[in-house]
Design a protein around this motif. Structure first.
Motif, short mmCIF file in Angstrom:
data_model
loop_
_atom_site.label_atom_id
_atom_site.label_comp_id
_atom_site.label_asym_id
_atom_site.label_seq_id
_atom_site.Cartn_x
_atom_site.Cartn_y
_atom_site.Cartn_z
N THR A 136 -2.50 -17.99 4.74
CA THR A 136 -2.51 -18.82 3.56
C THR A 136 -1.42 -18.25 2.62
O THR A 136 -1.03 -19.22 1.63
CB THR A 136 -3.95 -18.66 2.92
N VAL A 137 -0.95 -17.11 2.63
CA VAL A 137 0.19 -16.93 1.60
C VAL A 137 1.41 -17.68 1.85
O VAL A 137 1.71 -18.17 0.69
CB VAL A 137 0.50 -15.34 2.08
N GLU A 138 1.86 -17.84 2.83
CA GLU A 138 3.04 -18.75 3.01
C GLU A 138 2.70 -20.29 2.27
O GLU A 138 3.47 -20.70 1.96
CB GLU A 138 3.56 -18.85 4.40
N VAL A 139 1.34 -20.83 2.66
CA VAL A 139 0.95 -21.96 2.32
C VAL A 139 1.02 -22.18 0.77
O VAL A 139 1.42 -23.14 0.22
CB VAL A 139 -0.33 -22.50 2.98
N LEU A 140 0.53 -21.06 0.01
CA LEU A 140 0.18 -21.03 -1.50
C LEU A 140 1.89 -20.95 -1.90
O LEU A 140 2.04 -21.42 -2.98
CB LEU A 140 -0.39 -19.87 -1.75
N GLN A 166 -1.07 -5.10 -12.75
CA GLN A 166 -1.03 -5.17 -11.43
C GLN A 166 -0.44 -6.61 -10.64
O GLN A 166 -1.10 -7.60 -11.09
CB GLN A 166 -2.15 -4.84 -10.32
N THR A 167 0.33 -6.73 -9.96
CA THR A 167 0.96 -8.05 -9.46
C THR A 167 0.80 -7.98 -7.97
O THR A 167 0.24 -7.04 -7.27
CB THR A 167 2.36 -8.26 -9.75
N ALA A 168 1.24 -9.31 -7.62
CA ALA A 168 1.12 -9.49 -5.94
C ALA A 168 1.80 -8.56 -5.14
O ALA A 168 1.42 -7.96 -4.23
CB ALA A 168 1.50 -10.90 -5.72
N LEU A 169 2.91 -8.17 -5.92
CA LEU A 169 3.77 -7.25 -5.25
C LEU A 169 3.45 -5.87 -5.07
O LEU A 169 3.41 -5.26 -3.99
CB LEU A 169 5.21 -7.21 -6.19
N HIS A 170 2.50 -5.33 -6.11
CA HIS A 170 1.81 -3.97 -5.82
C HIS A 170 0.95 -4.23 -4.72
O HIS A 170 0.80 -3.26 -3.90
CB HIS A 170 1.10 -3.81 -7.39
N SER A 177 2.80 -3.95 3.69
CA SER A 177 3.25 -5.33 4.35
C SER A 177 4.69 -5.38 4.10
O SER A 177 5.08 -5.91 2.70
CB SER A 177 2.45 -6.49 4.25
N VAL A 178 5.58 -4.97 4.69
CA VAL A 178 7.00 -5.21 4.34
C VAL A 178 7.38 -6.65 4.43
O VAL A 178 8.45 -7.20 3.72
CB VAL A 178 8.17 -4.33 5.50
N TYR A 179 6.99 -7.32 5.33
CA TYR A 179 7.10 -8.77 5.43
C TYR A 179 6.81 -9.34 4.23
O TYR A 179 7.72 -10.15 3.64
CB TYR A 179 6.31 -9.34 6.82
N TYR A 180 5.64 -9.33 3.46
CA TYR A 180 5.52 -9.95 2.49
C TYR A 180 6.09 -9.29 1.23
O TYR A 180 6.31 -10.23 0.25
CB TYR A 180 3.80 -9.97 2.24
#
Length: 613
Positions: A136-140, A166-170, A177-180
């Motif tokens: 769902t991350v890629e979809v969003l 705090q953000t999504a990157l944190h 997850s290196v990919y995300y």
């Protein structure tokens, strides 16, 4: 950027019905304060009520015309509950039709209606990875990019005071997850976002301090590949010299999270030191002129000084003895092998920020930091022990011997002046002869000496800022006793000038304490020093506890004895009154015995009563 945001406000679409608005219960609070809610939970998660915001109602024209707005079908409505449930279950099919719905209703995933205390659906999805994936991350991200709010959506921050910033990157870094992380950075995620909420600050209670920045988080969670990517990528490179709210860089943060006493201390120290060296090497490659280890935090501490200040022994030893073998990083070493011949090694050490020729040096921190854990262990490291030994042999030993001889002269003069004191009422008159001149000179000498002890004691207290426990342990002689000694003499001098005979009591105690303090100078000698420390520990441990228990028992028995004495005194007073009455009666009977017979009084009874009392 939306046109509405250019004028300092944002405009959002709102397709909720009046019943839905009442159900949501719009709050009137505008502050960023929020209760302490879990970062994420699967059990009845608390959703923040929508705050007042500029929104336009899509069905306003129908309301003016008196028409009832068309009720939306449940399968076409995407509210925050539905989106959170979809991403938490990692079910992409539940997001079918989301883009059409948002586009038709002029909504965006970054709208406040799709946030709870700042947490977006993207953050929710990253918190629910399985085997490092959540489709769902890629979809969003794809939907947000098509709607034109991708940067705002990716960089949305928690607004709760507990997890603020705090953000999504944190979250992606914490989920390893290196990919995300790469995906978010490529979409415009800020690599310098700061998670500065209470949960990310050192305090009592649950917390995880990592230096607030994404780079620090990757370093403190042992992710060298993540660190390398953040520092060297084609989109936005993380700056290693960036500091958090306490002024700590990523190197400071690594020192802070190091562990000393633990079964996993060796493993922890290994990854801390490896990433520490990796960051130094990468920084040197990207910014050759940047001296990352020389950056100080808000307390004026470099990473090395911080390790000494908080007692991180293993990291402290590594930084002192760090040696790079690579030619390009050789200058980053603090230990240099000059030559080796068999078992003999000759090393050169970098003494920058270590020796006391600099202000707030490592030696100064360890010397005056009486409450630093593992302080003595750090002083036993190879560099510091050799440095202290050299200092002692070159000049410190001679200075200590000179101070001892000067103090011995002070004691002799003090004893002679006290022994030859005059018996007249103070202050004494001064006569013009040699003896009086010597006497006054001796008084002046011991006065200046005790003023010096008093002032030095205050200066050392201000410099060390000791607590009660550390004052008794570390400052037993040089602070506590010398300070008390000077204070007693000054009180005695004041009473003497005031003409009070009580000055003599303070003078006697000061003289006795002055002779006891000579034990301090025994610390400069190998055999007597151990004996002196042993006596100090005995006084401060066993004898002090015994005195405390003894005082408690003394007060208890004293109270009991006082009660018993008061009771006996009262009985004696009553007996004395009765004896006085009997004596008066006896005198009356002896004076007029015939009248007693007439009154029928038995003299034998009176006599026995008197004997009884």
């Amino acid at each position: 950027m939306d046109k509405s945001e250019m004028f300092g406000f944002s405009l959002e679409a709102d397709d909720r019905t009046e019943e839905e608005k009442k159900k949501d219960g719009v709050t009137s609070k505008t502050s960023s304060w929020s209760p302490k809610v879990p970062m994420d939970t699967d059990y009845q998660e608390e959703i923040e009520k929508p705050k007042p915001k500029l929104r336009f109602n899509l069905g306003f024209d129908k309301g003016i015309q008196g028409e009832q707005p068309q009720q939306h079908r449940d399968d076409l409505i995407f509210n925050i509950d539905r989106l959170f449930e979809a991403v938490a279950s990692r079910d992409v099919q539940k997001l079918d039709g989301l883009y059409d719905y948002l586009h038709r209703n002029m909504k965006k995933l970054s709208d406040s209606l799709y946030q709870s205390y700042g947490k977006t659906t993207l953050m929710k999805a990253l918190l629910h990875l399985m085997d490092g994936k959540n489709e769902t991350v890629e979809v969003l991200l794809n939907i947000s990019e098509r709607l034109g709010d991708i940067k705002k959506f990716v960089n949305a921050e928690f607004t709760s005071s507990y997890y603020k910033g705090q953000t999504a990157l944190h979250i992606a870094i914490e989920r390893r997850s290196v990919y995300y992380v790469k995906l978010l950075v490529s979409k415009g995620a800020d690599v310098h976002a700061r998670a500065c909420g209470k949960f990310f600050q050192p305090h009592k209670g649950p917390n995880f301090y990592f230096g607030e920045l994404p780079l620090s988080l990757a370093a403190c969670t042992n992710q060298p590949d993540m660190v390398e990517y953040l520092m060297d990528n084609q989109y936005q490179k993380a700056d290693a010299k960036m500091a958090d709210s306490q002024g700590n860089t990523v190197l400071h943060a690594l020192v802070m999270v190091a562990v000393n006493k633990s079964n996993k201390s060796k493993e922890n120290t290994k990854f801390i030191t490896d990433i520490y060296d990796q960051i130094l090497g990468t920084t040197n490659r990207l910014h050759p002129k940047l001296k990352l280890e020389d950056i100080e935090n808000h307390n004026g501490l470099t990473p090395l000084k911080l390790a000494a200040k908080i007692g991180k022994t293993e990291v402290f030893s590594h930084i002192l003895r760090r040696e790079f073998q690579e030619s390009q990083n050789k200058h980053l070493s603090r230990k240099f092998t000059e030559w080796v011949y068999g078992p003999v090694h000759c090393y050169l050490y970098d003494l920058a920020s270590v020796d006391s020729y600099e202000n707030n040096s490592v030696l100064e921190i360890l010397t005056y930091g009486s409450d630093i854990p593992n302080r003595h262990k750090m002083l036993e490291t190879e560099l510091l022990s050799r440095l202290l030994e050299e200092k002692w042999q070159r000049f410190a030993g001679r200075m200590f011997l000179f101070n001892f001889l000067a103090y011995l002269v002070y004691l002799i003069v003090f004893t002679a002046v006290a022994y030859n004191k005059k018996s007249r009422k103070p202050p004494f008159t001064i006569e013009n002869n040699v003896v009086e001149c010597l006497y006054v000179s001796g008084q002046l000498l011991i006065t200046l000496a005790n003023i010096y002890f008093f002032v030095i004691g205050i200066v050392d207290m201000c410099r060390k800022r000791p607590k009660i426990k550390t004052l008794l342990v570390d400052g037993y002689y040089e602070i506590l006793f010398f300070f008390v000694q000077g204070f007693l003499f000054l009180v005695s001098a004041g009473l003497y000038l005031w003409g009070q005979q009580e000055y003599l009591s303070f003078l006697v105690v000061c003289l006795a304490l002055s002779w006891v303090n000579i034990l301090y100078y025994s610390r400069g000698y190998e055999h007597m020093g151990i004996y002196s420390v042993m006596i100090q520990k005995m006084i401060l441990s066993d004898i002090l506890r015994f005195l405390f228990v003894y005082i408690v028992f003394l007060f208890g028995f004293s109270a009991g004895m006082c009660r018993a004495v008061n009771s006996q005194t009262q009985m004696l007073c009553e007996l004395s009154c009765k004896l006085d009455a009997i004596s008066a009666e006896n005198r009356r009977l002896l004076a007029a015995p015939e009248s007693c017979w007439q009154e029928g009084i038995d003299l034998g009874e009176v006599t026995s009563l008197a004997r009884q009392y």
